[in-house]
Design a protein around this motif. Sequence first.
Motif, PDB file in Angstrom:
ATOM      1  N   SER A 150       0.708  -1.197  -0.056  1.00  0.00           N
ATOM      2  CA  SER A 150       0.146   0.088  -0.069  1.00  0.00           C
ATOM      3  C   SER A 150       0.951   1.478  -0.024  1.00  0.00           C
ATOM      4  N   ASN A 151       2.183   1.161   0.012  1.00  0.00           N
ATOM      5  CA  ASN A 151       3.187   2.384  -0.120  1.00  0.00           C
ATOM      6  C   ASN A 151       2.739   2.893   1.299  1.00  0.00           C
ATOM      7  N   ASN A 162      -3.484   7.704  -4.910  1.00  0.00           N
ATOM      8  CA  ASN A 162      -3.907   7.367  -6.128  1.00  0.00           C
ATOM      9  C   ASN A 162      -4.474   8.224  -7.141  1.00  0.00           C
ATOM     10  N   THR A 170      -5.132   4.428  -1.541  1.00  0.00           N
ATOM     11  CA  THR A 170      -3.751   4.172  -1.755  1.00  0.00           C
ATOM     12  C   THR A 170      -3.449   3.892  -3.360  1.00  0.00           C
ATOM     13  N   ALA A 171      -2.112   4.334  -3.874  1.00  0.00           N
ATOM     14  CA  ALA A 171      -1.749   3.866  -4.964  1.00  0.00           C
ATOM     15  C   ALA A 171      -1.233   2.370  -5.257  1.00  0.00           C
ATOM     16  N   GLY A 172      -1.159   1.649  -4.272  1.00  0.00           N
ATOM     17  CA  GLY A 172      -0.956   0.105  -4.070  1.00  0.00           C
ATOM     18  C   GLY A 172       0.811   0.215  -3.999  1.00  0.00           C
ATOM     19  N   GLY A 173       1.231  -0.762  -3.554  1.00  0.00           N
ATOM     20  CA  GLY A 173       2.680  -1.054  -3.462  1.00  0.00           C
ATOM     21  C   GLY A 173       3.451  -2.172  -3.967  1.00  0.00           C
ATOM     22  N   GLY A 221       4.360   2.017  -5.570  1.00  0.00           N
ATOM     23  CA  GLY A 221       3.394   3.039  -5.589  1.00  0.00           C
ATOM     24  C   GLY A 221       3.478   4.252  -6.307  1.00  0.00           C
ATOM     25  N   SER A 270       4.849  -6.242  -6.642  1.00  0.00           N
ATOM     26  CA  SER A 270       5.030  -4.953  -6.652  1.00  0.00           C
ATOM     27  C   SER A 270       5.002  -3.978  -7.763  1.00  0.00           C
ATOM     28  N   PRO A 291       0.148  -2.469  -7.770  1.00  0.00           N
ATOM     29  CA  PRO A 291      -0.221  -1.074  -7.973  1.00  0.00           C
ATOM     30  C   PRO A 291      -0.609  -0.465  -9.461  1.00  0.00           C
ATOM     31  N   CYS A 323      -4.019   1.489 -10.158  1.00  0.00           N
ATOM     32  CA  CYS A 323      -4.177   2.787 -10.563  1.00  0.00           C
ATOM     33  C   CYS A 323      -4.428   2.604 -12.139  1.00  0.00           C
ATOM     34  N   ALA A 373      -8.659  -0.160  -5.221  1.00  0.00           N
ATOM     35  CA  ALA A 373      -7.926   0.681  -4.294  1.00  0.00           C
ATOM     36  C   ALA A 373      -8.612   1.131  -2.945  1.00  0.00           C
TER      37      ALA A 373
END
Lengths: 486, 99
Positions: free
Chosen positions: A130-131, A141, A148-151, A154, A176, A180, A184, A405
């Motif tokens: 999740s960064n 995001n 979150t932008a994800g991780g 991210g 990884s 993300p 995104c 997200a």
Amino acid sequence: MPGWATASELAGRLRSRELGCVELTRETLNRIEEDPGGLGAFLSSDRGEALRAAEEAQRMLDAGTAGPLTGVPLAVKDNICVAEGVTTAGSRLLENFVSPYDATVIEKCREAGMVIVGKTNLDEFGMGSSNENSAFGPVRNPWNPALTAGGSSGGSAAAVAAGIVPLSLGSDTGGSIRFPAALCGIVGFKPTYGRVSRRGLVAFASSLDQIGPFARSVEDAALLAHTISGDDPREARMRTEAPISLGGLRDRPLSGLRLAWPQQLAGPEVQPSIRATFEVAISRLIEAGCTCEEVDLPMIRHGVSTYYIIAPSEASSNLARYDGIRFGRQVEGTDHVATVAKTRGALLGHEVKLRIIAGTYALSAGYHDAYFAKAQRVRQRMTLEMDEVLAQYDLIVSPTSPVVAFPIGSAEMDHLTLKQLDLCTIPANLGGYPSLSLPCGLAEGLPVGLGLTAQRGMDESLLAAAWSMEQELGSVMPPSDAGGVR
Amino acid sequence: MAWMSISIEEVLEAAKLARLELAEDELVQFQGELDALLGHFRDFQNLSDTEVLDALGAELPFNVWAPDLVASSLGQAFALRNAPRTRAGLFIVPTVLED
């Protein structure tokens, strides 16, 4: 600069002199400084060095020696070394570390005339989904800055999705890049283990780590994968000297493409809205001539467990080098051991320490056979099962992420829940397979990724299939009126 | 193998092996999280050996050898530039052995 121009489009405009390299670089640097939407995607940017690289790229264009990505801006995850720049790996421990050399992928991008415009935010040492484990704050995001932008890559994902840069590099140890990318709404590609050199990548888990591209189109991802892949005599695990070829990228019809959907990746962990979007996408691909069959891969259900033994074990060894003596910051103790322990205790983040302790425990006397050795056997068995499926089918498909997200700081996402979000991406790392996330639609107004995994070494076939699917499914773009950043 | 909770002493021992100094409250937190982590991700331990040993044909780990050749390296100045403390071209290492 149109924020959503692809790298291929930008390169074409540079070649036709409609756009200049310095002008494009300057606009990109301004976007990084503006940080549209307060995304926190970048950790550093060297304006002077970027403009010098842009001038050199312009000279290549003027001399007629330009390649397909000459002059195109590139963002780089801050665990990949760029000479003379700071490489933090998202950690306080390395916040002043100056890279003494370029990673091999950076050397190759420079030779191709690409312009490195900045280093992007990440979960510390690549550990997270999740960064939120970055020592320098989370990445937001572009579709909705509350999410979150994800991780862990991210920053690289958000930078491309927000239209700040057309291309970026990330690293993928358990998903990884692809995770993300899915959150995104862009393309993320993890090449076959051994087709892209990891020299100059800050190591997390060496049997799993792989560098790969983020892009707004499959063609762009293929161009960058072609650029960074191929021979490196300084990387012991290179599989082949040949770079990923671009020939045949547009020549793989969907008709006759055989897809396998493991039922172990279609369970209750997958949000119903994600599953619905995924099934619509698969239906469209079937209408276009693909076949898709449900398959049984029993060992895949042990993928996350296996990963969370093997990856921390390797990390506990790799991260032993951060002793505060040879590089990084130091917290002084009464003697050598105390100095090392104080430095690591004070400067490493919580999640990194948790994984180091878990890995040390799993490798320690009395537990090695029960944990690490057993996990390695499960990994081999899982790989054998996937090899058998990929002998009968062209691709294994699943949603890339079981969720859309989610809010930054979500109480529902405790450390165990977050770790299980990688259930669909981890198998490709454990088996060394090439794997790509392709945007395939929206769920709850947010992007959904279609995960595609091919046999080891079949990167070209995977990219060609993804290119054809992209023509059928189209891309997704953040709505400008929904709080997103263009 | 039945799951057994991880004790504070085991966490402390692993942290010591990993050269990590932990505060008292951190230690308790890590015990809970490590217990949950390893406890949760132990499902493969229920697999029998016959289920997992039948993996012939899978791409097994193999060693990679490189020729042992003399080549240029990083150089002293580059090697030392990121060190927190140096003197006379050397890393300063805190005391290892007492007089």
